[in-house]
Design an enzyme around this catalytic site. Sequence first.
Site, PDB file in Angstrom:
ATOM      1  N   HIS A   1       2.882   3.312  -9.161  1.00  0.00           N
ATOM      2  CA  HIS A   1       2.676   1.884  -9.484  1.00  0.00           C
ATOM      3  C   HIS A   1       3.920   1.313 -10.166  1.00  0.00           C
ATOM      4  CE1 HIS A   1      -1.296   2.382  -8.116  1.00  0.00           C
ATOM      5  NE2 HIS A   1      -1.792   2.975  -9.199  1.00  0.00           N
TER       6      HIS A   1
ATOM      7  N   LEU B   1      11.103 -20.366  -4.519  1.00  0.00           N
ATOM      8  CA  LEU B   1      10.084 -19.498  -3.911  1.00  0.00           C
ATOM      9  C   LEU B   1       8.815 -19.493  -4.758  1.00  0.00           C
ATOM     10  CD1 LEU B   1       9.515 -16.980  -1.861  1.00  0.00           C
ATOM     11  CD2 LEU B   1      10.038 -15.606  -3.876  1.00  0.00           C
TER      12      LEU B   1
ATOM     13  N   ASP C   1       0.853  -1.191   0.000  1.00  0.00           N
ATOM     14  CA  ASP C   1       0.000   0.000   0.000  1.00  0.00           C
ATOM     15  C   ASP C   1       0.892   1.245   0.000  1.00  0.00           C
ATOM     16  OD1 ASP C   1      -2.766   0.951   2.239  1.00  0.00           O
ATOM     17  OD2 ASP C   1      -2.162   1.625   0.235  1.00  0.00           O
TER      18      ASP C   1
HETATM   19  C1  LIG Z   1       1.423 -12.401 -12.272  1.00  0.00           C
HETATM   20  C2  LIG Z   1       1.170 -10.917 -12.023  1.00  0.00           C
HETATM   21  C3  LIG Z   1       2.269 -10.060 -12.603  1.00  0.00           C
HETATM   22  O1  LIG Z   1      -0.088 -10.631 -12.609  1.00  0.00           O
HETATM   23  C4  LIG Z   1      -0.778  -9.511 -12.241  1.00  0.00           C
HETATM   24  C5  LIG Z   1      -1.876  -9.192 -13.024  1.00  0.00           C
HETATM   25  C6  LIG Z   1      -2.639  -8.073 -12.726  1.00  0.00           C
HETATM   26  C7  LIG Z   1      -2.255  -7.264 -11.684  1.00  0.00           C
HETATM   27  C8  LIG Z   1      -3.045  -5.956 -11.446  1.00  0.00           C
HETATM   28  N1  LIG Z   1      -3.592  -6.152 -10.159  1.00  0.00           N
HETATM   29  C9  LIG Z   1      -4.642  -7.176 -10.061  1.00  0.00           C
HETATM   30  C10 LIG Z   1      -5.952  -6.498 -10.129  1.00  0.00           C
HETATM   31  C11 LIG Z   1      -6.414  -6.149  -8.760  1.00  0.00           C
HETATM   32  N2  LIG Z   1      -5.607  -6.278  -7.734  1.00  0.00           N
HETATM   33  O2  LIG Z   1      -7.522  -5.738  -8.653  1.00  0.00           O
HETATM   34  C12 LIG Z   1      -3.061  -5.588  -9.070  1.00  0.00           C
HETATM   35  O3  LIG Z   1      -2.976  -6.291  -8.108  1.00  0.00           O
HETATM   36  C13 LIG Z   1      -2.611  -4.184  -9.026  1.00  0.00           C
HETATM   37  C14 LIG Z   1      -3.332  -3.111  -8.548  1.00  0.00           C
HETATM   38  N3  LIG Z   1      -2.504  -2.031  -8.526  1.00  0.00           N
HETATM   39  N4  LIG Z   1      -1.295  -2.431  -9.003  1.00  0.00           N
HETATM   40  C15 LIG Z   1      -0.114  -1.536  -9.103  1.00  0.00           C
HETATM   41  C16 LIG Z   1       0.870  -1.992  -8.056  1.00  0.00           C
HETATM   42  C17 LIG Z   1       2.176  -2.339  -8.432  1.00  0.00           C
HETATM   43  C18 LIG Z   1       3.085  -2.746  -7.459  1.00  0.00           C
HETATM   44  C19 LIG Z   1       2.697  -2.815  -6.124  1.00  0.00           C
HETATM   45  C20 LIG Z   1       1.375  -2.514  -5.767  1.00  0.00           C
HETATM   46  C21 LIG Z   1       0.443  -2.115  -6.737  1.00  0.00           C
HETATM   47  C22 LIG Z   1      -1.320  -3.728  -9.321  1.00  0.00           C
HETATM   48  C23 LIG Z   1      -0.201  -4.432  -9.873  1.00  0.00           C
HETATM   49  C24 LIG Z   1       0.024  -4.382 -11.233  1.00  0.00           C
HETATM   50  C25 LIG Z   1       1.093  -5.085 -11.789  1.00  0.00           C
HETATM   51  C26 LIG Z   1       1.944  -5.764 -10.981  1.00  0.00           C
HETATM   52  S1  LIG Z   1       3.360  -6.652 -11.397  1.00  0.00           S
HETATM   53  C27 LIG Z   1       3.712  -7.051  -9.778  1.00  0.00           C
HETATM   54  C28 LIG Z   1       2.770  -6.537  -8.967  1.00  0.00           C
HETATM   55  C29 LIG Z   1       1.747  -5.792  -9.625  1.00  0.00           C
HETATM   56  C30 LIG Z   1       0.657  -5.146  -9.053  1.00  0.00           C
HETATM   57  C31 LIG Z   1      -1.184  -7.596 -10.862  1.00  0.00           C
HETATM   58  C32 LIG Z   1      -0.423  -8.713 -11.161  1.00  0.00           C
END
Ligand SMILES: CC(C)Oc1ccc(CN(CCC(N)=O)C(=O)c2cnn(Cc3ccccc3)c2-c2ccc3sccc3c2)cc1
Length: 257
Positions: free
Chosen positions: A55, A149, A38
């Site tokens: 992000h 991991l 967060d």
């Molecule tokens: C296998 C993996 C790579 O696949 C994924 C497919 C979709 C998502 C998008 N997503 C899911 C949708 C939901 N949570 O509603 C999120 O979690 C979300 C919501 N904000 N951010 C920015 C953010 C980035 C980093 C840390 C926190 C938030 C992210 C996000 C987007 C891309 C990446 S890459 C590593 C982490 C991450 C997080 C995530 C992963």
Amino acid sequence: MYSIWKRFGKKDASSDLALKIQQVKKSSVPKHIAIIMDGNGRWAKKRALPRIAGHHEGMKVVRKITKLTSQLNVSILTVYAFSTENWKRPKSEVDYIMKLPEEFLGTFLPELIAENVKVEMMGEIDLLPEHTKRAVKQAVEETKDNTGLILNFALNYGSRAEILMAVNKIIKDVKNGIIDETINEEQFSNYLMTRALPDPDLLIRTSGEIRLSNFMLWQAAYSELWFTDVLWPDFKEEHLLEAVEEYQKRTRRFGGV
Ligand SMILES: CC(C)Oc1ccc(CN(CCC(N)=O)C(=O)c2cnn(Cc3ccccc3)c2-c2ccc3sccc3c2)cc1
């Protein structure tokens, strides 16, 4: 002179980290660490940058912390990108977020494979756009035989929804005579999205919020909780090591009971 000190200082920092890692590995390392990531938006706002910059920075931290937990021989790292208004964000931000996984995996998947990391995810990926789903499925497929991991992404994950889904499946299975009318905790946990994973030993949340926000409520029943004001994009290896050291102190006391 300054440049020598600067270089020396720099070398010092990285070897200092290596020393701390060796120190932490001497005691019992949590098997499963879960992180509520967060603070991206606040980090960007503090720097008068667009939210998507937070992000992007946050994604680089996911890679760094994945490498460190892998080095510490942690078994599972679950990452949850906390955001209540995930879908209520401006379309431009959601579009950017949904492109991030391709960038993350495109850039870091080879590294994750080299580190023997296994990418898993829990949650409803149906809601994700096709291109995002493809990237996630490809990463899961390409790493399914890895034995290091487990990097477990909580995508569109909500704990109460997960528990309700489990209850409804159990009601159906009882009606169809597949299971008895009474089940135990272990049988119940097999109906959850985390079915095969052990409960998180250590749950970390960044950016100063002290709430679980509907995250792994069943699974975190006995987790050590560690909160930090640090915003996710500012989260460093030192912060993770501090959380693990705190975990080791607490569980040593518990062990001594
Ligand atoms: C296998 C993996 C790579 O696949 C994924 C497919 C979709 C998502 C998008 N997503 C899911 C949708 C939901 N949570 O509603 C999120 O979690 C979300 C919501 N904000 N951010 C920015 C953010 C980035 C980093 C840390 C926190 C938030 C992210 C996000 C987007 C891309 C990446 S890459 C590593 C982490 C991450 C997080 C995530 C992963």
